[in-house]
Write a protein that holds these residues in place. Structure first.
Motif, PDB file in Angstrom:
ATOM      1  N   SER A  39       0.832  -1.199   0.000  1.00  0.00           N
ATOM      2  CA  SER A  39       0.000   0.000   0.000  1.00  0.00           C
ATOM      3  C   SER A  39       0.873   1.257   0.000  1.00  0.00           C
ATOM      4  CB  SER A  39      -0.934   0.022   1.214  1.00  0.00           C
ATOM      5  OG  SER A  39      -0.253   0.393   2.396  1.00  0.00           O
ATOM      6  N   ASN A  40       0.382   2.284  -0.666  1.00  0.00           N
ATOM      7  CA  ASN A  40       1.089   3.567  -0.679  1.00  0.00           C
ATOM      8  C   ASN A  40       1.310   4.092   0.732  1.00  0.00           C
ATOM      9  OD1 ASN A  40       1.353   4.010  -3.560  1.00  0.00           O
ATOM     10  ND2 ASN A  40      -0.860   4.300  -3.595  1.00  0.00           N
ATOM     11  N   GLU A  41       0.312   3.886   1.593  1.00  0.00           N
ATOM     12  CA  GLU A  41       0.414   4.363   2.973  1.00  0.00           C
ATOM     13  C   GLU A  41       1.534   3.645   3.725  1.00  0.00           C
ATOM     14  OE1 GLU A  41      -3.731   5.168   1.544  1.00  0.00           O
ATOM     15  OE2 GLU A  41      -2.339   3.462   1.463  1.00  0.00           O
ATOM     16  N   GLU A  42       1.678   2.347   3.484  1.00  0.00           N
ATOM     17  CA  GLU A  42       2.725   1.583   4.175  1.00  0.00           C
ATOM     18  C   GLU A  42       4.103   1.958   3.657  1.00  0.00           C
ATOM     19  OE1 GLU A  42       3.693  -1.480   7.137  1.00  0.00           O
ATOM     20  OE2 GLU A  42       2.095  -0.023   6.767  1.00  0.00           O
ATOM     21  N   ILE A  43       4.209   2.210   2.370  1.00  0.00           N
ATOM     22  CA  ILE A  43       5.486   2.653   1.804  1.00  0.00           C
ATOM     23  C   ILE A  43       5.904   3.971   2.433  1.00  0.00           C
ATOM     24  CG2 ILE A  43       6.635   3.452  -0.293  1.00  0.00           C
ATOM     25  CD1 ILE A  43       4.850   1.435  -1.829  1.00  0.00           C
ATOM     26  N   ALA A  44       4.958   4.921   2.533  1.00  0.00           N
ATOM     27  CA  ALA A  44       5.260   6.224   3.121  1.00  0.00           C
ATOM     28  C   ALA A  44       5.622   6.099   4.595  1.00  0.00           C
ATOM     29  CB  ALA A  44       4.063   7.159   2.945  1.00  0.00           C
ATOM     30  N   TYR A  45       4.909   5.236   5.310  1.00  0.00           N
ATOM     31  CA  TYR A  45       5.155   5.050   6.741  1.00  0.00           C
ATOM     32  C   TYR A  45       6.508   4.391   7.000  1.00  0.00           C
ATOM     33  CZ  TYR A  45       5.051   2.058  10.926  1.00  0.00           C
ATOM     34  OH  TYR A  45       5.390   1.377  12.065  1.00  0.00           O
ATOM     35  N   SER A  46       6.827   3.364   6.240  1.00  0.00           N
ATOM     36  CA  SER A  46       7.981   2.518   6.548  1.00  0.00           C
ATOM     37  C   SER A  46       9.266   2.938   5.844  1.00  0.00           C
ATOM     38  CB  SER A  46       7.679   1.066   6.166  1.00  0.00           C
ATOM     39  OG  SER A  46       7.526   0.945   4.753  1.00  0.00           O
ATOM     40  N   GLY A  47       9.124   3.610   4.701  1.00  0.00           N
ATOM     41  CA  GLY A  47      10.286   3.899   3.881  1.00  0.00           C
ATOM     42  C   GLY A  47      10.789   2.696   3.102  1.00  0.00           C
TER      43      GLY A  47
END
Length: 241
Positions: free
Chosen positions: A101-109
């Motif tokens: 998910s885009n949100e997980e990519i942004a959160y985790s790097g």
């Protein structure tokens, strides 16, 4: 009880496809960790996708050989190491995309050369029709994947409980995510979680709904108070099966 390398044939109910999608359950171990990865197979096109691959490349390769399929994609429910460990080497070897998910990519790097950010728009890999369900709580960008009548729920929903929440907002989000799943999936949906604490992967949601205490709460405050309660024995939480 061990649930290693089980194979389930799961009938699609989706319009336009009356065949069978095969779910190969891969029990992956590393030191004290036990994870479940899932190879979802389309025998019409000899393609497969894998959910949360970790720890044992040999098992993945053997499952692909046994099913005579080519790996065409990697579905990640969230970014914790025990769910992404093999994603990069598999994507490199089989030249296939990694979806998160885009949100997980942004959160985790999290980054990988073949990483593709996704939202809740469904897509298909051959006859494998994938519906991503956004289910934050365990992490801010956690995603479940609904394929036919099978839900791959990562660390959002287990047969015996739900994933850890690390603060009040996370617990609020988890409650809302569980409520969303209750509305979206049917009683006959099979639940394939990232971990087992005693019940085999592939439980019907009707049984999970009946037996899982985290699905009984009527409001987010009661849920949160219980999910974040003091005195929980975290060692018991990691009593993987």
């Amino acid at each position: 009880m061990k649930f290693e390398n089980l194979i389930m044939n799961v009938g699609y109910t989706d319009t336009g496809y009356s065949g069978i999608v095969q779910v190969v359950i891969l029990r992956m171990t590393h030191m004290s960790m036990v994870n479940y990865s899932y190879l979802v197979v389309d025998h019409i096109n000899n393609q497969a996708v894998i959910v949360d691959p970790a720890w044992d490349m040999r098992k993945v390769e053997q499952a692909l050989e046994n099913t005579e399929t080519v790996l065409s994609g990697i579905l990640l429910t969230h970014s914790h190491l025990d769910h992404i460990h093999l994603a990069k080497p598999l994507a490199e070897k089989y030249r296939c995309p990694i979806w998160m998910s885009n949100e997980e990519i942004a959160y985790s790097g999290y980054y990988a050369p073949r990483l593709e950010g996704i939202n809740i728009t469904p897509w298909s890999v051959g006859q494998i029709q994938i519906e991503p369900l956004f289910t934050p709580g365990h992490t801010p960008g956690s995603m479940c994947y609904l394929i036919g009548n099978s839900l791959f729920s990562g660390d959002t929903l287990f047969a015996e409980g739900c994933g850890l929440c690390f603060d009040v907002q996370g617990a609020y989000n988890m409650f809302e995510s569980i409520e969303h799943l209750k509305k979206r999936i049917t009683p006959d949906t099979l639940i394939f979680p990232g971990h087992s604490y005693g019940r085999a992967p592939g439980q019907k949601f009707s049984q999970v709904l009946k037996n899982n205490i985290y699905l009984q709460f009527k409001n987010k405050n009661d849920f949160t108070a219980y999910r974040l309660r003091k005195g929980q024995n975290k060692l018991n939480f990691f009593d993987f099966q």
